[in-house]
Design an enzyme around this catalytic site. Structure first.
Site, mmCIF file in Angstrom:
data_model
loop_
_atom_site.group_PDB
_atom_site.id
_atom_site.type_symbol
_atom_site.label_atom_id
_atom_site.label_comp_id
_atom_site.label_asym_id
_atom_site.label_seq_id
_atom_site.Cartn_x
_atom_site.Cartn_y
_atom_site.Cartn_z
ATOM 1 N N ASP A 13 0.815 -1.219 0.000
ATOM 2 C CA ASP A 13 0.000 0.000 0.000
ATOM 3 C C ASP A 13 0.846 1.264 0.000
ATOM 4 O O ASP A 13 0.426 2.300 0.504
ATOM 5 C CB ASP A 13 -0.955 0.034 1.212
ATOM 6 N N LYS A 16 2.094 1.927 -5.124
ATOM 7 C CA LYS A 16 2.737 1.347 -6.316
ATOM 8 C C LYS A 16 1.958 1.634 -7.594
ATOM 9 O O LYS A 16 2.528 1.861 -8.639
ATOM 10 C CB LYS A 16 2.856 -0.181 -6.167
ATOM 11 N N GLY A 40 -4.129 -4.739 -4.155
ATOM 12 C CA GLY A 40 -5.125 -3.759 -4.580
ATOM 13 C C GLY A 40 -4.414 -2.545 -5.124
ATOM 14 O O GLY A 40 -3.607 -1.950 -4.431
ATOM 15 N N HIS A 41 -4.646 -2.224 -6.368
ATOM 16 C CA HIS A 41 -4.052 -1.028 -6.954
ATOM 17 C C HIS A 41 -5.171 -0.086 -7.370
ATOM 18 O O HIS A 41 -6.084 -0.496 -8.080
ATOM 19 C CB HIS A 41 -3.241 -1.387 -8.208
ATOM 20 N N GLN A 213 1.978 -6.326 -2.784
ATOM 21 C CA GLN A 213 2.288 -6.306 -1.356
ATOM 22 C C GLN A 213 3.599 -5.546 -1.115
ATOM 23 O O GLN A 213 3.950 -4.704 -1.918
ATOM 24 C CB GLN A 213 2.378 -7.724 -0.767
HETATM 25 P P1 IMP Z 1 -2.779 -12.912 2.599
HETATM 26 O O1 IMP Z 1 -1.832 -12.373 1.580
HETATM 27 O O2 IMP Z 1 -4.218 -12.722 2.225
HETATM 28 O O3 IMP Z 1 -2.480 -14.328 2.992
HETATM 29 O O4 IMP Z 1 -2.594 -12.032 3.939
HETATM 30 C C1 IMP Z 1 -1.400 -12.081 4.707
HETATM 31 C C2 IMP Z 1 -1.022 -10.696 5.224
HETATM 32 O O5 IMP Z 1 -0.623 -9.873 4.128
HETATM 33 C C3 IMP Z 1 -2.167 -9.950 5.927
HETATM 34 O O6 IMP Z 1 -1.607 -9.182 6.977
HETATM 35 C C4 IMP Z 1 -2.702 -9.014 4.839
HETATM 36 O O7 IMP Z 1 -3.319 -7.868 5.382
HETATM 37 C C5 IMP Z 1 -1.393 -8.662 4.126
HETATM 38 N N1 IMP Z 1 -1.606 -8.280 2.727
HETATM 39 C C6 IMP Z 1 -1.887 -9.075 1.688
HETATM 40 N N2 IMP Z 1 -1.977 -8.380 0.553
HETATM 41 C C7 IMP Z 1 -1.732 -7.101 0.874
HETATM 42 C C8 IMP Z 1 -1.631 -5.884 0.104
HETATM 43 O O8 IMP Z 1 -1.785 -5.843 -1.135
HETATM 44 N N3 IMP Z 1 -1.340 -4.762 0.816
HETATM 45 C C9 IMP Z 1 -1.117 -4.778 2.147
HETATM 46 N N4 IMP Z 1 -1.179 -5.871 2.898
HETATM 47 C C10 IMP Z 1 -1.486 -7.029 2.268
#
Ligand code: IMP
Length: 401
Positions: A13, A16, A40-41, A213
């Site tokens: 976040d 990007k 999420g973009h 991420q």
């Molecule tokens: P997962 O990727 O859904 O397994 O989540 C694992 C961790 O990564 C959690 O703390 C989510 O909030 C975090 N996370 C996953 N994708 C994103 C992203 O695009 N931005 C920020 N945090 C993320």
């Protein structure tokens, strides 16, 4: 522009989407190489807002080819839905501008069910996005994935589902029937892309690899176990696409002017006071995917220095600096004593920098903040973002933009 990879240097976040979109202008091909629709973009282009979670950001530029590489875990239902949504916003998406690697593991309905059920049941919540990312990656290394190319051969697909069902215990016929309904629509995008990508780069085309991420969520180097299930570092661009690392010379690290995190896990510079609320409100810090509030805190220079090292960052894009505009002082974490951050305090500038395009127009205190961070993280800042729009940007190194 030579090939480059764009990654987040914090917990994701960082903004990007905007930089990827700016750089996409110079690239011929845009590749996603890890993660899934947990990303999420948000892209703001003139009066249109595009919210993408799976499609590479370059999809909104119709002269670009986009690729979903094998390092991604791909939910085909979500992909088709997102294609529909972006088309409804006036963008043409055809099979010659969206390629899905045939060796990409698929996220199946049983993965998201398992992800959500586990998060409910466990005493050690990670705060996942509930999208099935972890279980899908487990199946990949557990050798029971359904890969995109498996859909070409229904006998093979049935066999693979049977193996997966021995582990997960679902009804094979039901899942088979579900996937068959989208098979033809999905398969038009599926190709062996690694060879094609290498041919393209050898022919002088520019590839941009788009990370999702952030580095602190990397499954090896992040705040384990509070991480995502993929490698989010720049090195993954190579494994997740089949383009060798020595063909990707530039690494752009996206860094927010403060720190945010979604979900559980340690965040040493987190603020639980009015300043934290202020950053959340001014920075509109809500998760794009889950709508959860992001935790906010001061910039952690120790962390970003380390992630710049791990990624081999060659240039930093410094995002959302205008969110700090109204603060009377700003702290930077410069060290740790045990787990307690040691801060250096700098004066705020208390004036709007929104939309500025020249470094020399920035208030002196803002320039000092930037210079201090550059010195602490030992990496050059090549771009400063002063708002969500494309032109609300200060470019410090023209060679990439
Ligand atoms: P997962 O990727 O859904 O397994 O989540 C694992 C961790 O990564 C959690 O703390 C989510 O909030 C975090 N996370 C996953 N994708 C994103 C992203 O695009 N931005 C920020 N945090 C993320």
């Amino acid at each position: 522009m030579a090939n480059l990879v764009v990654i987040g240097t914090q917990w994701g976040d960082e903004g990007k989407g905007k930089v990827v979109d700016l750089l996409a202008e110079q690239a011929d091909i845009i590749v996603r190489f890890q993660g899934g629709h947990n990303a999420g973009h948000t892209l703001v282009i003139e009066d249109k807002v595009f919210k993408l979670s799976l499609l590479p950001s370059g999809i909104i530029r119709e002269d670009k080819t986009t690729v979903i590489g094998n390092g991604v875990v791909l939910d085909p239902w979500v992909l088709l839905k997102e294609i529909k949504q972006v088309r409804s916003q006036g963008i043409s998406i055809t099979a010659d501008r969206l390629l899905v690697a045939d060796n990409t593991p698929l996220i199946m309905p049983y993965h998201s069910n398992l992800d959500q059920a586990r998060e409910k049941a466990t005493s050690n919540k990670i705060g996942t996005t509930g999208r099935g990312i972890g279980p899908a990656y487990e199946d990949k290394v557990g050798r029971r994935s359904i890969k995109a190319g498996d859909l070409k051969d229904v006998d093979l697909l049935w066999k693979r589902l049977k193996v997966a069902s021995e582990y997960h215990g679902f009804e094979v016929q039901q899942v088979f029937d579900e996937i068959i309904t989208i098979r033809d629509e999905f398969l038009q995008y599926v190709n062996p892309v690694a060879e094609w990508l290498n041919e393209q780069t050898d022919a002088g085309k520019n590839i941009m690899f788009e990370g999702a991420q952030g580095s602190m969520l990397d499954v090896d180097f992040g705040t384990y176990p509070y991480v995502t299930s993929s490698n989010t570092l720049a090195g993954m661009a190579s494994i997740g696409s089949g383009v060798p690392h020595n063909k990707i010379p530039h690494v752009i690290g996206i860094t927010k002017a403060y720190t945010t995190r979604v979900g559980e896990g340690p965040m040493h510079t987190e603020l639980h006071d009015d300043i934290g609320w202020h950053l959340a409100e001014v920075g509109k810090e809500k998760g794009t995917v889950t709508g959860r509030d992001r935790r906010c805190g001061w910039f952690d220079a120790v962390q970003v220095r380390k992630t710049c090292m791990l990624n081999g960052v060659t240039g930093i894009a410094f995002m959302k600096m205008d969110v700090l505009d109204q603060l009377s002082f700003i702290k930077i974490c410069v060290d740790y004593i045990d787990d307690t951050p040691v801060y250096e305090e700098l004066p705020g500038w208390r004036t709007s920098t929104v939309g500025m395009t020249q470094y020399s127009d920035l208030p002196i205190q803002a320039q000092q903040y930037i210079d201090k961070i550059e010195e602490l993280i030992k990496t050059p800042i090549v771009l400063i973002s002063t708002g969500p729009e494309r032109d609300q940007t200060i470019v410090l190194n023209n060679s990439l933009f």
